[in-house]
Design a protein around this motif. Structure first.
Motif, PDB file in Angstrom:
ATOM      1  N   TRP A 152       0.868  -1.181   0.000  1.00  0.00           N
ATOM      2  CA  TRP A 152       0.000   0.000   0.000  1.00  0.00           C
ATOM      3  C   TRP A 152       0.899   1.224   0.000  1.00  0.00           C
ATOM      4  N   GLU A 153       1.019   1.846  -1.158  1.00  0.00           N
ATOM      5  CA  GLU A 153       1.901   2.998  -1.299  1.00  0.00           C
ATOM      6  C   GLU A 153       1.144   4.263  -0.937  1.00  0.00           C
ATOM      7  N   ALA A 154       0.729   4.337   0.317  1.00  0.00           N
ATOM      8  CA  ALA A 154       0.010   5.515   0.813  1.00  0.00           C
ATOM      9  C   ALA A 154       1.002   6.606   1.157  1.00  0.00           C
ATOM     10  N   PRO A 155       0.558   7.880   1.148  1.00  0.00           N
ATOM     11  CA  PRO A 155       1.443   8.961   1.591  1.00  0.00           C
ATOM     12  C   PRO A 155       1.861   8.730   3.042  1.00  0.00           C
ATOM     13  N   LEU A 156       3.148   8.715   3.284  1.00  0.00           N
ATOM     14  CA  LEU A 156       3.693   8.451   4.603  1.00  0.00           C
ATOM     15  C   LEU A 156       4.721   9.533   4.942  1.00  0.00           C
ATOM     16  N   PRO A 157       5.064   9.755   6.198  1.00  0.00           N
ATOM     17  CA  PRO A 157       4.669   8.994   7.366  1.00  0.00           C
ATOM     18  C   PRO A 157       3.277   9.354   7.869  1.00  0.00           C
ATOM     19  N   VAL A 158       2.856   8.611   8.888  1.00  0.00           N
ATOM     20  CA  VAL A 158       1.553   8.846   9.500  1.00  0.00           C
ATOM     21  C   VAL A 158       1.559  10.221  10.160  1.00  0.00           C
ATOM     22  N   GLY A 159       0.475  10.981   9.965  1.00  0.00           N
ATOM     23  CA  GLY A 159       0.438  12.325  10.534  1.00  0.00           C
ATOM     24  C   GLY A 159      -0.971  12.812  10.773  1.00  0.00           C
ATOM     25  N   ALA A 160      -1.141  14.127  10.677  1.00  0.00           N
ATOM     26  CA  ALA A 160      -2.412  14.750  11.038  1.00  0.00           C
ATOM     27  C   ALA A 160      -3.562  14.293  10.141  1.00  0.00           C
ATOM     28  N   GLU A 161      -3.299  14.075   8.859  1.00  0.00           N
ATOM     29  CA  GLU A 161      -4.384  13.649   7.977  1.00  0.00           C
ATOM     30  C   GLU A 161      -4.927  12.283   8.394  1.00  0.00           C
ATOM     31  N   ASP A 162      -4.038  11.392   8.813  1.00  0.00           N
ATOM     32  CA  ASP A 162      -4.502  10.097   9.295  1.00  0.00           C
ATOM     33  C   ASP A 162      -5.318  10.247  10.572  1.00  0.00           C
ATOM     34  N   ALA A 163      -4.898  11.171  11.445  1.00  0.00           N
ATOM     35  CA  ALA A 163      -5.696  11.451  12.642  1.00  0.00           C
ATOM     36  C   ALA A 163      -7.087  11.926  12.252  1.00  0.00           C
ATOM     37  N   GLY A 164      -7.168  12.703  11.155  1.00  0.00           N
ATOM     38  CA  GLY A 164      -8.462  13.154  10.676  1.00  0.00           C
ATOM     39  C   GLY A 164      -9.369  12.005  10.266  1.00  0.00           C
ATOM     40  N   TRP A 165      -8.779  10.902   9.780  1.00  0.00           N
ATOM     41  CA  TRP A 165      -9.600   9.746   9.413  1.00  0.00           C
ATOM     42  C   TRP A 165     -10.231   9.104  10.640  1.00  0.00           C
ATOM     43  N   LEU A 166      -9.589   9.228  11.794  1.00  0.00           N
ATOM     44  CA  LEU A 166     -10.241   8.773  13.026  1.00  0.00           C
ATOM     45  C   LEU A 166     -11.528   9.550  13.262  1.00  0.00           C
ATOM     46  N   ALA A 167     -11.471  10.855  13.013  1.00  0.00           N
ATOM     47  CA  ALA A 167     -12.668  11.683  13.167  1.00  0.00           C
ATOM     48  C   ALA A 167     -13.719  11.303  12.130  1.00  0.00           C
ATOM     49  N   LEU A 168     -13.297  11.024  10.893  1.00  0.00           N
ATOM     50  CA  LEU A 168     -14.257  10.599   9.871  1.00  0.00           C
ATOM     51  C   LEU A 168     -14.924   9.281  10.269  1.00  0.00           C
ATOM     52  N   ASP A 169     -14.180   8.420  10.952  1.00  0.00           N
ATOM     53  CA  ASP A 169     -14.764   7.161  11.412  1.00  0.00           C
ATOM     54  C   ASP A 169     -15.885   7.423  12.417  1.00  0.00           C
ATOM     55  N   LEU A 170     -15.759   8.480  13.213  1.00  0.00           N
ATOM     56  CA  LEU A 170     -16.841   8.860  14.116  1.00  0.00           C
ATOM     57  C   LEU A 170     -18.078   9.312  13.342  1.00  0.00           C
ATOM     58  N   VAL A 171     -17.849   9.949  12.190  1.00  0.00           N
ATOM     59  CA  VAL A 171     -18.969  10.443  11.382  1.00  0.00           C
ATOM     60  C   VAL A 171     -19.696   9.288  10.697  1.00  0.00           C
ATOM     61  N   PHE A 172     -18.932   8.341  10.151  1.00  0.00           N
ATOM     62  CA  PHE A 172     -19.542   7.314   9.298  1.00  0.00           C
ATOM     63  C   PHE A 172     -19.814   6.002  10.020  1.00  0.00           C
ATOM     64  N   ARG A 173     -19.375   5.870  11.249  1.00  0.00           N
ATOM     65  CA  ARG A 173     -19.591   4.604  11.942  1.00  0.00           C
ATOM     66  C   ARG A 173     -21.062   4.414  12.284  1.00  0.00           C
ATOM     67  N   GLU A 174     -21.564   3.248  11.943  1.00  0.00           N
ATOM     68  CA  GLU A 174     -22.957   2.927  12.266  1.00  0.00           C
ATOM     69  C   GLU A 174     -23.069   2.488  13.713  1.00  0.00           C
ATOM     70  N   PRO A 175     -24.034   3.017  14.478  1.00  0.00           N
ATOM     71  CA  PRO A 175     -24.188   2.565  15.862  1.00  0.00           C
ATOM     72  C   PRO A 175     -24.343   1.054  15.922  1.00  0.00           C
ATOM     73  N   GLU A 176     -23.552   0.420  16.806  1.00  0.00           N
ATOM     74  CA  GLU A 176     -23.524  -1.043  16.845  1.00  0.00           C
ATOM     75  C   GLU A 176     -24.612  -1.634  17.711  1.00  0.00           C
ATOM     76  N   ALA A 177     -25.142  -0.860  18.652  1.00  0.00           N
ATOM     77  CA  ALA A 177     -26.077  -1.421  19.622  1.00  0.00           C
ATOM     78  C   ALA A 177     -27.528  -1.333  19.146  1.00  0.00           C
ATOM     79  N   GLU A 178     -27.754  -0.732  17.988  1.00  0.00           N
ATOM     80  CA  GLU A 178     -29.111  -0.559  17.507  1.00  0.00           C
ATOM     81  C   GLU A 178     -29.309  -1.299  16.208  1.00  0.00           C
ATOM     82  N   THR A 179     -30.516  -1.416  15.776  1.00  0.00           N
ATOM     83  CA  THR A 179     -30.838  -2.053  14.519  1.00  0.00           C
ATOM     84  C   THR A 179     -31.413  -1.031  13.565  1.00  0.00           C
ATOM     85  N   ARG A 180     -31.353  -1.360  12.289  1.00  0.00           N
ATOM     86  CA  ARG A 180     -31.881  -0.462  11.276  1.00  0.00           C
ATOM     87  C   ARG A 180     -33.416  -0.436  11.332  1.00  0.00           C
ATOM     88  N   GLY A 181     -33.977   0.744  10.954  1.00  0.00           N
ATOM     89  CA  GLY A 181     -35.423   0.830  10.949  1.00  0.00           C
ATOM     90  C   GLY A 181     -35.954   1.265   9.631  1.00  0.00           C
TER      91      GLY A 181
END
Length: 371
Positions: free
Chosen positions: A342-371
């Motif tokens: 995986w020839e991703a832009p390296l080293p790991v830095g602030a942009e990768d930290a931003g993907w952690l925040a994006l994971d908060l945006v797009f993560r589906e709640p695990e304890a609930e079901t779809r309606g």
């Protein structure tokens, strides 16, 4: 670490639009299985919050033209903050994962707590458009107690509190995690992969080796390889014990070169690119890296090994590494193992930290079901 979106229908819609958008409300209904009214209500909320944008109506046959929905790349942003040795790095990225503006760097003078410097930089980056924050550090941390336990970003051996960063975040959702977890999240969100696949992602460069294990597509925080433990693996070398990330380094090559040989001023990157079989020090270095990777594969038994490194673009190095691993990985495991660079832009830095925040945006709640 609460997710930004708490409604399962909203999370389903965001996920579909991130992967397949733009889509109309009717297409979202057809592809998600959600009821039309549920789609309409959830999409309306997301548009009002600035997460989605509506395009121009498109006629696709008889009836009312469909209005395509897309992720709004203009209104909502997330902030990434990387705590690094001697410095803190931060940036803003949009919902498409693209950096907005320049990356900001702040040096941390000796004696200055890294969390204080990070909090100051975070206050400069957060604006009214920010909806989530991701913060990373190398090494080991305890997200529950908000402490950095062991890290090259902390200049002493004592645990350091990250509380100032949380105080600066205020009410914004914040995810605090290892930098390799952030890289794994970025890989998972940007690469197609079977949902049930277990992936071991390893990042290596001169003097640094880190790993993250993804179980069923999600980074596993409890795994022994969940931080930089792979780089901390010890090997007995010439009467001393060295960490793997000390071994995979220019310094190790210089120490290992034959004393009677002509001094080789080239660093690891240049010698790895040539991967000359006559370079005994480089061969030894590569074989020890391969041994560390093979041990990890034998232990966790992943379906795929992803090598995130600039060095994998050199085909001779990549082939030699895989061949050396094959001699140590258990044959049935190697037969099913897929090894991908995986020839991703390296080293790991602030942009990768931003993907952690994006994971908060797009993560589906695990304890609930779809309606």
């Amino acid at each position: 670490m609460d997710p930004v979106v708490t409604s399962p229908p909203e999370a389903v819609i965001l996920g579909l639009l991130r992967q397949r958008g733009p889509l109309s409300r009717r297409e979202l209904h057809e592809q998600s299985g959600l009821r039309p009214n549920t789609v309409g209500d959830a999409a309306g909320r997301l548009v009002r919050r600035g997460l989605l944008a509506e395009g121009e109506p498109v006629a696709a046959g008889p009836g009312r033209p469909g209005v395509p929905l897309t992720l709004d790349a203009a209104r909502c942003t997330v902030v990434g903050l990387a705590l690094q040795p001697g410095a803190v790095q931060g940036c803003r990225i949009n919902l498409l994962g693209r950096r907005l503006g320049r990356t900001l760097d702040a040096r941390t003078p000796e004696g200055t707590p890294v969390a204080e410097a990070a909090a100051d930089l975070l206050r400069r980056l957060v604006n009214p458009d920010a909806i989530a924050i991701g913060v990373t550090t190398p090494g080991l941390l305890d997200a529950d107690t908000r402490h950095i336990l062991f890290s090259s970003a902390v200049p002493h051996d004592r645990p350091a509190s990250a509380q100032p960063v949380f105080d600066a975040a205020g009410d914004l959702p914040l995810r605090f995690d290892n930098d390799m977890t952030a890289l794994a999240v970025r890989w998972r969100m940007s690469q197609p992969a079977p949902p049930g696949e277990d992936v071991l992602l390893v990042h290596f460069r001169d003097g640094a080796v880190g790993a993250s294990l993804m179980i069923g597509g999600r980074p596993n925080p409890g795994c022994i390889l969940g931080g930089n433990e792979l780089g901390q693996t010890r090997f007995p070398i010439g009467g001393e014990t060295l960490r793997l990330e000390e071994i995979f380094s220019s310094a190790f090559l210089r120490r290992t070169d034959e004393p009677e040989a002509e001094a080789d001023a080239r660093g690891l990157a240049e010698r790895a690119a040539r991967c000359d079989p006559a370079d005994t020090a480089m061969t030894r270095c590569l074989d020890l890296l391969a041994l560390g990777l093979a041990n990890a594969v034998n232990f966790v038994r992943p379906h795929r090994l992803v090598l995130a490194s600039d060095l994998t673009r050199h085909h001779r190095f990549h082939r030699a590494l895989c061949a050396s691993m094959q001699r140590t990985v258990l044959p049935p495991l190697f037969a099913r193992l897929r090894i991908d660079p995986w020839e991703a832009p390296l080293p790991v830095g602030a942009e990768d930290a931003g993907w952690l925040a994006l994971d908060l945006v797009f993560r589906e709640p695990e304890a609930e079901t779809r309606g």
